[in-house]
Design a protein around this motif. Structure first.
Motif, PDB file in Angstrom:
ATOM      1  N   UNK A  15       0.833  -1.205   0.000  1.00 22.14           N
ATOM      2  CA  UNK A  15       0.000   0.000   0.000  1.00 22.14           C
ATOM      3  C   UNK A  15       0.866   1.252   0.000  1.00 22.14           C
ATOM      4  N   UNK A  16       1.913   1.249   0.818  1.00 19.33           N
ATOM      5  CA  UNK A  16       2.803   2.415   0.905  1.00 19.33           C
ATOM      6  C   UNK A  16       3.488   2.675  -0.439  1.00 19.33           C
ATOM      7  N   UNK A  17       3.942   1.606  -1.080  1.00 16.07           N
ATOM      8  CA  UNK A  17       4.598   1.732  -2.389  1.00 16.07           C
ATOM      9  C   UNK A  17       3.647   2.344  -3.406  1.00 16.07           C
ATOM     10  N   UNK A  18       2.401   1.871  -3.412  1.00 11.62           N
ATOM     11  CA  UNK A  18       1.409   2.407  -4.346  1.00 11.62           C
ATOM     12  C   UNK A  18       1.075   3.874  -4.042  1.00 11.62           C
ATOM     13  N   UNK A  19       1.018   4.226  -2.777  1.00 10.43           N
ATOM     14  CA  UNK A  19       0.736   5.613  -2.390  1.00 10.43           C
ATOM     15  C   UNK A  19       1.861   6.533  -2.856  1.00 10.43           C
ATOM     16  N   UNK A  20       3.109   6.103  -2.636  1.00 11.70           N
ATOM     17  CA  UNK A  20       4.262   6.893  -3.086  1.00 11.70           C
ATOM     18  C   UNK A  20       4.246   7.039  -4.605  1.00 11.70           C
ATOM     19  N   UNK A  21       3.930   5.950  -5.286  1.00 15.46           N
ATOM     20  CA  UNK A  21       3.866   5.948  -6.748  1.00 15.46           C
ATOM     21  C   UNK A  21       2.802   6.926  -7.250  1.00 15.46           C
ATOM     22  N   UNK A  22       1.622   6.857  -6.678  1.00 13.64           N
ATOM     23  CA  UNK A  22       0.530   7.747  -7.092  1.00 13.64           C
ATOM     24  C   UNK A  22       0.845   9.204  -6.751  1.00 13.64           C
ATOM     25  N   UNK A  23       1.503   9.430  -5.609  1.00 15.45           N
ATOM     26  CA  UNK A  23       1.905  10.778  -5.218  1.00 15.45           C
ATOM     27  C   UNK A  23       2.899  11.343  -6.234  1.00 15.45           C
ATOM     28  N   UNK A  24       3.812  10.501  -6.694  1.00 13.41           N
ATOM     29  CA  UNK A  24       4.776  10.922  -7.717  1.00 13.41           C
ATOM     30  C   UNK A  24       4.050  11.320  -9.005  1.00 13.41           C
ATOM     31  N   UNK A  25       3.085  10.512  -9.409  1.00 12.48           N
ATOM     32  CA  UNK A  25       2.342  10.813 -10.624  1.00 12.48           C
ATOM     33  C   UNK A  25       1.569  12.126 -10.499  1.00 12.48           C
ATOM     34  N   UNK A  26       1.043  12.403  -9.317  1.00 14.24           N
ATOM     35  CA  UNK A  26       0.327  13.659  -9.086  1.00 14.24           C
ATOM     36  C   UNK A  26       1.287  14.842  -9.210  1.00 14.24           C
ATOM     37  N   UNK A  27       2.441  14.735  -8.563  1.00 13.83           N
ATOM     38  CA  UNK A  27       3.441  15.807  -8.648  1.00 13.83           C
ATOM     39  C   UNK A  27       3.894  16.014 -10.087  1.00 13.83           C
ATOM     40  N   UNK A  28       4.076  14.901 -10.803  1.00 12.24           N
ATOM     41  CA  UNK A  28       4.473  14.978 -12.211  1.00 12.24           C
ATOM     42  C   UNK A  28       3.389  15.663 -13.036  1.00 12.24           C
ATOM     43  N   UNK A  29       2.141  15.241 -12.822  1.00  8.00           N
ATOM     44  CA  UNK A  29       1.030  15.806 -13.581  1.00  8.00           C
ATOM     45  C   UNK A  29       0.841  17.298 -13.344  1.00  8.00           C
ATOM     46  N   UNK A  30       1.128  17.744 -12.124  1.00  6.50           N
ATOM     47  CA  UNK A  30       1.002  19.164 -11.787  1.00  6.50           C
ATOM     48  C   UNK A  30       2.191  19.983 -12.290  1.00  6.50           C
ATOM     49  N   UNK A  31       3.231  19.305 -12.745  1.00  9.34           N
ATOM     50  CA  UNK A  31       4.407  20.002 -13.254  1.00  9.34           C
ATOM     51  C   UNK A  31       5.344  20.512 -12.183  1.00  9.34           C
ATOM     52  N   UNK A  32       5.151  20.075 -10.948  1.00 11.38           N
ATOM     53  CA  UNK A  32       5.971  20.574  -9.841  1.00 11.38           C
ATOM     54  C   UNK A  32       7.393  20.024  -9.862  1.00 11.38           C
ATOM     55  N   UNK A  33       7.623  18.976 -10.651  1.00 10.95           N
ATOM     56  CA  UNK A  33       8.958  18.378 -10.710  1.00 10.95           C
ATOM     57  C   UNK A  33       9.792  18.930 -11.870  1.00 10.95           C
ATOM     58  N   UNK A  34       9.191  19.767 -12.704  1.00 14.54           N
ATOM     59  CA  UNK A  34       9.894  20.296 -13.882  1.00 14.54           C
ATOM     60  C   UNK A  34      11.187  21.040 -13.544  1.00 14.54           C
ATOM     61  N   UNK A  35      11.208  21.870 -12.484  1.00 14.78           N
ATOM     62  CA  UNK A  35      12.475  22.553 -12.147  1.00 14.78           C
ATOM     63  C   UNK A  35      13.613  21.588 -11.840  1.00 14.78           C
ATOM     64  N   UNK A  36      13.267  20.436 -11.246  1.00 16.64           N
ATOM     65  CA  UNK A  36      14.290  19.435 -10.931  1.00 16.64           C
ATOM     66  C   UNK A  36      14.844  18.840 -12.220  1.00 16.64           C
ATOM     67  N   UNK A  37      13.970  18.644 -13.209  1.00 14.51           N
ATOM     68  CA  UNK A  37      14.406  18.144 -14.519  1.00 14.51           C
ATOM     69  C   UNK A  37      15.491  19.049 -15.091  1.00 14.51           C
ATOM     70  N   UNK A  38      15.252  20.349 -15.011  1.00 10.10           N
ATOM     71  CA  UNK A  38      16.194  21.323 -15.568  1.00 10.10           C
ATOM     72  C   UNK A  38      17.536  21.272 -14.847  1.00 10.10           C
ATOM     73  N   UNK A  39      17.494  21.243 -13.533  1.00 10.23           N
ATOM     74  CA  UNK A  39      18.724  21.214 -12.736  1.00 10.23           C
ATOM     75  C   UNK A  39      19.526  19.946 -13.013  1.00 10.23           C
ATOM     76  N   UNK A  40      18.841  18.807 -13.067  1.00 11.57           N
ATOM     77  CA  UNK A  40      19.528  17.528 -13.294  1.00 11.57           C
ATOM     78  C   UNK A  40      20.185  17.511 -14.668  1.00 11.57           C
TER      79      UNK A  40
END
Length: 198
Positions: A15-40
């Motif tokens: 359950x925890x793994x699935x929650x983390x996975x879904x949370x990642x997808x939400x952050x990705x969908x909202x575009x909140x991870x885009x700045x990290x993409x640029x830095x990396x």
């Protein structure tokens, strides 16, 4: 390795793994991870050189479909049952990757691309398929060939890094590929064990 998998596959951890996975997808969908993409990418691109790029291309080719099919065939020749299990699940992961790409339709990075790619970007097919392939091989090899098993565990990470270096994927594409495969394999293992014990 077996004990670790059994522990991870307890229902509460699943359950925890699935929650983390879904949370990642939400952050990705909202575009909140885009700045990290640029830095990396800016960090990795600092190491781009004429001497390193050919090596990177060799490593990334290990995650290409030609290499994946070849490795699957070798696995079947060496151990028919395990090889078929690996090949079947790699094929499923490959199909899932293409379906997800069509649904998300994320364009490739608009940066210097050192290799040519035409498909959508998320999730990284090289990362997703190589993770499934090499992690399953690692599990089957763990008891007798631990060094080789650990090398297999490292391979998806190296392949994923090459995709960012070559400018054909964002970091979030690579991590997304790893996470899709990880969740798929762990869930599959959980139901396999549950069926075996019932």
């Amino acid at each position: 390795m077996e004990n670790v998998l059994i522990e991870i596959c307890k229902k509460k951890y699943l359950y925890i793994i699935w929650i983390i996975f879904l949370f990642y997808l939400i952050l990705f969908g909202l575009g909140w991870l885009n700045p990290i993409d640029t830095v990396v990418y800016q960090t990795i691109s600092f190491f781009i050189s004429e001497s390193l790029t050919p090596i990177i291309k060799v490593i990334t080719f290990i995650g290409a479909w030609e290499s994946v099919v070849t490795i699957c065939l070798i696995c079947i020749l060496l151990h028919r049952r395990n090889g078929m299990i690996i090949s079947l699940n790699v094929a499923i992961v490959f199909i899932l990757n293409n379906i997800i790409k069509i649904i998300v339709q994320r364009s490739r990075p608009d940066i210097l691309q050192l290799v040519h790619e035409t498909s959508y970007s998320f999730p990284s097919g090289h990362s997703m398929v190589s993770f499934a392939l090499f992690m399953m091989i690692a599990c089957f090899l763990w008891k007798k060939y631990r060094v080789l098993s650990m090398i297999c565990m490292i391979m998806p990470l190296l392949i994923g890094m090459t995709r960012i270096y070559l400018g054909v994927h964002y970091m979030t594409d690579v991590i997304g590929g790893f996470m899709f495969s990880f969740v798929y394999l762990i869930t599959l293992y959980y139901f396999h064990k549950r069926t075996s014990y019932s």
